[in-house]
Scaffold this motif. Structure first.
Motif, short mmCIF file in Angstrom:
data_model
loop_
_atom_site.label_atom_id
_atom_site.label_comp_id
_atom_site.label_asym_id
_atom_site.label_seq_id
_atom_site.Cartn_x
_atom_site.Cartn_y
_atom_site.Cartn_z
N SER A 164 -1.05 15.00 0.28
CA SER A 164 -0.93 16.17 -0.86
C SER A 164 0.08 17.18 -0.42
CB SER A 164 -2.29 16.82 -1.07
OG SER A 164 -2.74 17.34 0.12
N THR A 168 3.52 15.51 -0.76
CA THR A 168 3.58 14.74 -2.18
C THR A 168 4.15 13.35 -2.33
OG1 THR A 168 5.62 15.99 -2.83
CG2 THR A 168 3.53 17.25 -3.19
N SER A 169 3.85 12.77 -1.31
CA SER A 169 4.38 11.28 -1.29
C SER A 169 3.27 10.43 -0.69
CB SER A 169 5.58 11.38 -0.68
OG SER A 169 5.36 11.55 0.84
N ALA A 170 3.66 9.18 -0.60
CA ALA A 170 2.72 8.21 0.06
C ALA A 170 3.36 8.04 1.39
CB ALA A 170 3.15 6.88 -0.64
N ILE A 186 -1.99 8.84 1.10
CA ILE A 186 -1.38 9.75 0.08
C ILE A 186 -1.32 11.09 0.52
CG2 ILE A 186 -1.60 10.61 -2.38
CD1 ILE A 186 -0.66 7.81 -2.03
N SER A 220 -1.57 2.52 4.19
CA SER A 220 -0.95 3.95 3.63
C SER A 220 -1.80 4.92 3.26
CB SER A 220 -0.37 3.34 2.25
OG SER A 220 -1.38 3.10 1.47
N LYS A 248 8.88 7.23 -1.00
CA LYS A 248 8.82 7.33 -2.49
C LYS A 248 7.61 6.46 -3.01
CE LYS A 248 13.60 8.92 -2.94
NZ LYS A 248 14.89 8.29 -3.63
N ASP A 249 7.08 7.04 -3.94
CA ASP A 249 5.80 6.41 -4.78
C ASP A 249 6.72 5.61 -5.93
OD1 ASP A 249 3.61 5.28 -5.77
OD2 ASP A 249 2.98 7.20 -6.68
N GLU A 250 7.37 4.52 -5.50
CA GLU A 250 8.22 3.57 -6.44
C GLU A 250 8.09 2.23 -5.96
OE1 GLU A 250 11.69 6.10 -6.57
OE2 GLU A 250 12.67 4.39 -5.30
#
Length: 140
Positions: free
Chosen positions: A105, A108-110, A103, A101, A76-78
């Motif tokens: 597409s 839709t996450s890292a 990203i 890392s 998750k991108d958090e």
């Protein structure tokens, strides 16, 4: 598992461009890239769409190139997402050699990409904790 290409690159103008030009001329798409430098040289790590061709092209042009396996885990991108993955790895007493890392597409996450001392064991530990292990660049 995903194959990673690593190339030793001299720390001088044009050295990195030489690599990217070879990739472009041979229609090799670089999906993600990371560099680590030291005083006299750097290590360029990358995941490409055709690792066999990339390895062959770089080797044919006199580059010091290595190929190894890495683990790719969507996250998750958090805040705390990477820490949770690394906590799982640490609890299993597994050492990480390199990490970067990407990203995605498509996902839709890292995606956390890293090399560990025992790839199969690390993948197994992460899968048991519920992490998705990406097994092919097509999943990136």
């Amino acid at each position: 598992m995903i194959d990673q290409i690593a190339v030793v690159v001299k720390n001088k103008p044009g050295s990195l461009r030489h690599i990217t030009r070879l990739l472009a001329e041979n229609k090799i798409n670089c999906l993600c890239i990371s560099t680590y430098d030291a005083p006299d040289f750097g290590i360029l790590r990358m995941i490409v769409d055709d690792h066999e061709k990339c390895y062959r092209v770089l080797e044919e042009h006199g580059e010091l190139v290595m190929r190894d396996r890495v683990i790719a885990i969507p996250m998750k991108d958090e805040a705390g997402a990477m820490d949770a993955i690394l906590e799982t790895v640490e609890e299993a007493n597994i050492s990480i050699d390199c990490m970067y890392s990407y990203i995605s597409s498509q996902l839709t996450s890292a995606v956390l990409i890293f090399r560990a001392e025992d790839i199969e064991e690390t993948e197994s530990v992460l899968a048991k904790k519920g992490y998705q292990v990406i097994r092919s660049i097509k999943e990136l």
